[in-house]
Write a protein that holds these residues in place. Structure first.
Motif, mmCIF file in Angstrom:
data_model
loop_
_atom_site.group_PDB
_atom_site.id
_atom_site.type_symbol
_atom_site.label_atom_id
_atom_site.label_comp_id
_atom_site.label_asym_id
_atom_site.label_seq_id
_atom_site.Cartn_x
_atom_site.Cartn_y
_atom_site.Cartn_z
ATOM 1 N N SER A 104 -50.141 7.348 27.644
ATOM 2 C CA SER A 104 -49.370 8.457 27.083
ATOM 3 C C SER A 104 -50.262 9.415 26.304
ATOM 4 C CB SER A 104 -48.285 7.905 26.150
ATOM 5 O OG SER A 104 -47.765 8.916 25.322
ATOM 6 N N ARG A 105 -50.141 10.707 26.611
ATOM 7 C CA ARG A 105 -50.913 11.715 25.881
ATOM 8 C C ARG A 105 -50.487 11.763 24.407
ATOM 9 N NH1 ARG A 105 -52.767 10.992 30.099
ATOM 10 N NH2 ARG A 105 -53.580 12.484 31.612
ATOM 11 N N ASN A 106 -49.202 11.554 24.135
ATOM 12 C CA ASN A 106 -48.728 11.551 22.748
ATOM 13 C C ASN A 106 -49.383 10.427 21.954
ATOM 14 O OD1 ASN A 106 -47.020 13.724 23.173
ATOM 15 N ND2 ASN A 106 -45.274 12.439 23.702
ATOM 16 N N PHE A 107 -49.512 9.250 22.580
ATOM 17 C CA PHE A 107 -50.170 8.141 21.900
ATOM 18 C C PHE A 107 -51.629 8.468 21.614
ATOM 19 C CE2 PHE A 107 -52.862 4.378 22.123
ATOM 20 C CZ PHE A 107 -52.331 3.624 21.076
ATOM 21 N N GLN A 108 -52.322 9.054 22.592
ATOM 22 C CA GLN A 108 -53.717 9.419 22.402
ATOM 23 C C GLN A 108 -53.875 10.385 21.229
ATOM 24 O OE1 GLN A 108 -55.779 10.603 26.054
ATOM 25 N NE2 GLN A 108 -54.246 9.518 27.254
ATOM 26 N N MET A 109 -52.995 11.374 21.154
ATOM 27 C CA MET A 109 -53.104 12.374 20.089
ATOM 28 C C MET A 109 -52.808 11.752 18.725
ATOM 29 S SD MET A 109 -54.291 14.936 21.498
ATOM 30 C CE MET A 109 -54.253 15.947 20.018
ATOM 31 N N ARG A 110 -51.852 10.830 18.674
ATOM 32 C CA ARG A 110 -51.570 10.172 17.384
ATOM 33 C C ARG A 110 -52.773 9.357 16.923
ATOM 34 N NH1 ARG A 110 -46.394 9.101 19.610
ATOM 35 N NH2 ARG A 110 -47.005 6.937 20.067
ATOM 36 N N PHE A 111 -53.454 8.729 17.862
ATOM 37 C CA PHE A 111 -54.629 7.930 17.519
ATOM 38 C C PHE A 111 -55.769 8.810 17.004
ATOM 39 C CE2 PHE A 111 -58.703 6.014 18.774
ATOM 40 C CZ PHE A 111 -58.635 4.801 18.105
ATOM 41 N N LEU A 112 -55.948 9.972 17.633
ATOM 42 C CA LEU A 112 -57.088 10.829 17.314
ATOM 43 C C LEU A 112 -56.810 11.823 16.194
ATOM 44 C CD1 LEU A 112 -58.238 11.621 20.962
ATOM 45 C CD2 LEU A 112 -59.348 10.069 19.354
ATOM 46 N N LEU A 137 -68.276 1.909 28.379
ATOM 47 C CA LEU A 137 -68.415 1.164 27.126
ATOM 48 C C LEU A 137 -69.663 0.289 27.157
ATOM 49 C CD1 LEU A 137 -66.632 0.933 24.555
ATOM 50 C CD2 LEU A 137 -65.617 -1.112 25.572
ATOM 51 N N GLU A 138 -69.920 -0.341 28.294
ATOM 52 C CA GLU A 138 -71.074 -1.229 28.422
ATOM 53 C C GLU A 138 -72.395 -0.460 28.374
ATOM 54 O OE1 GLU A 138 -70.342 -3.259 32.044
ATOM 55 O OE2 GLU A 138 -68.517 -4.249 31.297
ATOM 56 N N THR A 139 -72.407 0.765 28.913
ATOM 57 C CA THR A 139 -73.643 1.562 28.921
ATOM 58 C C THR A 139 -73.770 2.439 27.681
ATOM 59 O OG1 THR A 139 -72.524 3.316 30.188
ATOM 60 C CG2 THR A 139 -73.699 1.612 31.442
ATOM 61 N N LEU A 140 -72.847 2.280 26.733
ATOM 62 C CA LEU A 140 -72.840 3.033 25.472
ATOM 63 C C LEU A 140 -72.564 4.518 25.669
ATOM 64 C CD1 LEU A 140 -75.846 1.357 23.602
ATOM 65 C CD2 LEU A 140 -73.455 0.666 23.665
ATOM 66 N N ASP A 141 -72.022 4.900 26.827
ATOM 67 C CA ASP A 141 -71.578 6.279 27.019
ATOM 68 C C ASP A 141 -70.262 6.525 26.296
ATOM 69 O OD1 ASP A 141 -73.745 7.030 28.598
ATOM 70 O OD2 ASP A 141 -72.793 6.310 30.431
ATOM 71 N N LEU A 142 -69.531 5.450 25.990
ATOM 72 C CA LEU A 142 -68.277 5.535 25.249
ATOM 73 C C LEU A 142 -68.357 4.619 24.037
ATOM 74 C CD1 LEU A 142 -65.650 5.418 28.148
ATOM 75 C CD2 LEU A 142 -66.341 7.421 26.837
ATOM 76 N N ASP A 143 -67.700 5.021 22.948
ATOM 77 C CA ASP A 143 -67.674 4.213 21.730
ATOM 78 C C ASP A 143 -66.439 3.327 21.667
ATOM 79 O OD1 ASP A 143 -70.048 5.429 20.623
ATOM 80 O OD2 ASP A 143 -68.834 7.211 20.276
ATOM 81 N N VAL A 144 -65.342 3.791 22.220
ATOM 82 C CA VAL A 144 -64.086 3.041 22.169
ATOM 83 C C VAL A 144 -63.265 3.415 23.390
ATOM 84 C CG1 VAL A 144 -62.914 4.813 20.788
ATOM 85 C CG2 VAL A 144 -62.089 2.457 20.707
ATOM 86 N N VAL A 145 -62.443 2.494 23.864
ATOM 87 C CA VAL A 145 -61.582 2.743 25.015
ATOM 88 C C VAL A 145 -60.136 2.466 24.616
ATOM 89 C CG1 VAL A 145 -60.911 1.914 27.311
ATOM 90 C CG2 VAL A 145 -63.324 2.297 26.775
ATOM 91 N N LEU A 146 -59.253 3.400 24.901
ATOM 92 C CA LEU A 146 -57.820 3.228 24.683
ATOM 93 C C LEU A 146 -57.184 2.815 26.009
ATOM 94 C CD1 LEU A 146 -57.013 6.414 22.548
ATOM 95 C CD2 LEU A 146 -57.409 4.093 21.735
ATOM 96 N N THR A 147 -56.565 1.660 26.024
ATOM 97 C CA THR A 147 -55.967 1.170 27.256
ATOM 98 C C THR A 147 -54.798 0.258 26.922
ATOM 99 O OG1 THR A 147 -56.375 -0.097 29.283
ATOM 100 C CG2 THR A 147 -57.610 -0.764 27.329
ATOM 101 N N HIS A 163 -55.310 -4.857 18.888
ATOM 102 C CA HIS A 163 -53.963 -4.408 19.218
ATOM 103 C C HIS A 163 -53.569 -3.306 18.235
ATOM 104 C CE1 HIS A 163 -49.405 -4.960 19.041
ATOM 105 N NE2 HIS A 163 -49.670 -4.459 20.225
ATOM 106 N N LEU A 164 -53.324 -2.094 18.739
ATOM 107 C CA LEU A 164 -53.072 -0.947 17.880
ATOM 108 C C LEU A 164 -51.590 -0.648 17.691
ATOM 109 C CD1 LEU A 164 -55.762 1.528 19.280
ATOM 110 C CD2 LEU A 164 -55.907 0.137 17.210
ATOM 111 N N ASP A 165 -50.829 -0.731 18.768
ATOM 112 C CA ASP A 165 -49.442 -0.270 18.680
ATOM 113 C C ASP A 165 -48.675 -0.767 19.895
ATOM 114 O OD1 ASP A 165 -47.220 0.988 17.726
ATOM 115 O OD2 ASP A 165 -47.973 3.036 17.941
ATOM 116 N N GLU A 166 -47.360 -0.632 19.842
ATOM 117 C CA GLU A 166 -46.512 -0.891 20.987
ATOM 118 C C GLU A 166 -45.785 0.386 21.346
ATOM 119 O OE1 GLU A 166 -43.912 -4.133 20.278
ATOM 120 O OE2 GLU A 166 -45.522 -5.636 20.193
#
Length: 266
Positions: A104-112, A137-147, A163-166
């Protein structure tokens, strides 16, 4: 393949916007002949004619329009980078976030949101499938992954999972399709459904709910864009299962009679 000469690209950029070799040469403090020669070098390296002459004017070709779109983006990004670094007087820290394409784009925006607008942080958001994000994430191109998919853990890959949210899920449709007071189980069995693709966590939870209820559902379409599911359901193409700011219809909930126009309400 030879690398693109950005100096030649900048000269092309100037001529394309000027529409005149003479005017661009004057602006760049070059002779028209020298400018023309460097443009020909660029065209040879790309294997395409970027201009055609119409009277005294130079008009970009189809290939030239494509090149100009990319040149605009490249030099705009360079200008943004310069402005960003000069703004704070010191380098900004970059936070590179990967987000599952179906999240969800709304979830992404609330996180950021707490980081947006901070002068000391540059947020870089990349969207993609889970495998690609985890490789980043493994190659350090990303710091965190939202999934919303739990990544597999093995001896070679150990992820720190938080675990961030439901996220609740709603059923969306027109009043004519959903009606008033129809039980959830009745709607699922009766109406054709527009659902997320099988690769999504929401779909997996939905399939589990249907199995527990012992229902047979009709799938009208599978879509990997949540906004399109909402739009299709609201326009009467079917009933769409979509993340929503309501609790009713959540996977695993006991079905009950609820009002339903145009979205399930708690």
């Amino acid at each position: 393949m030879s690398s693109l000469n950005l100096h030649h690209l900048r000269l092309f950029h100037a001529v394309a916007h000027q529409g005149s070799l003479t005017g661009a040469a004057r602006q760049l403090n070059l002779s028209p002949s020298a400018l023309s020669a460097q443009l020909r070098t660029l065209e040879q390296s790309l294997g395409q004619d970027l201009f055609e002459r119409r009277g005294r004017r130079l008009v970009v070709t189809e290939a030239g329009r494509l090149a100009l779109d990319h040149a605009d983006a490249i030099f705009r990004a360079a200008a943004d980078l310069t402005a960003t670094l000069r703004e704070t007087g010191r380098p900004r820290r970059a936070l590179r976030v990967g987000a599952l394409a179906t999240l969800s784009r709304n979830f992404q925006m609330r996180f950021l949101r707490p980081l947006l607008g901070r002068a000391d942080v540059e947020v870089v958001l990349r969207s993609g499938p889970q495998g690609e994000l985890l490789r980043g994430l493994e190659t350090l191109d990303l710091d965190v992954v939202l999934t919303n998919f739990q990544p597999a853990q093995d001896a070679g890959r150990r992820y720190l999972v938080q675990h961030l949210d439901e996220q609740p899920v709603g059923l969306i449709g027109t009043a004519a399709r959903i009606g008033a007071g129809a039980p959830l189980a009745t709607l699922l069995a009766r109406e054709p459904l527009i659902l997320p693709t099988a690769e999504t966590a929401i779909r997996a939870a939905f399939d589990g709910l249907v199995a527990r209820l012992g229902l047979t559902v009709t799938i009208a379409a599978e879509v990997d864009d949540m906004a399109m599911i909402s739009l299709a359901g609201a326009r009467g193409c079917g009933a769409g299962g979509d993340p929503a700011d309501c609790r009713a219809g959540r996977a695993g909930e006991r079905p009950a009679d609820r009002g339903a126009c145009p979205r399930w309400n708690p």
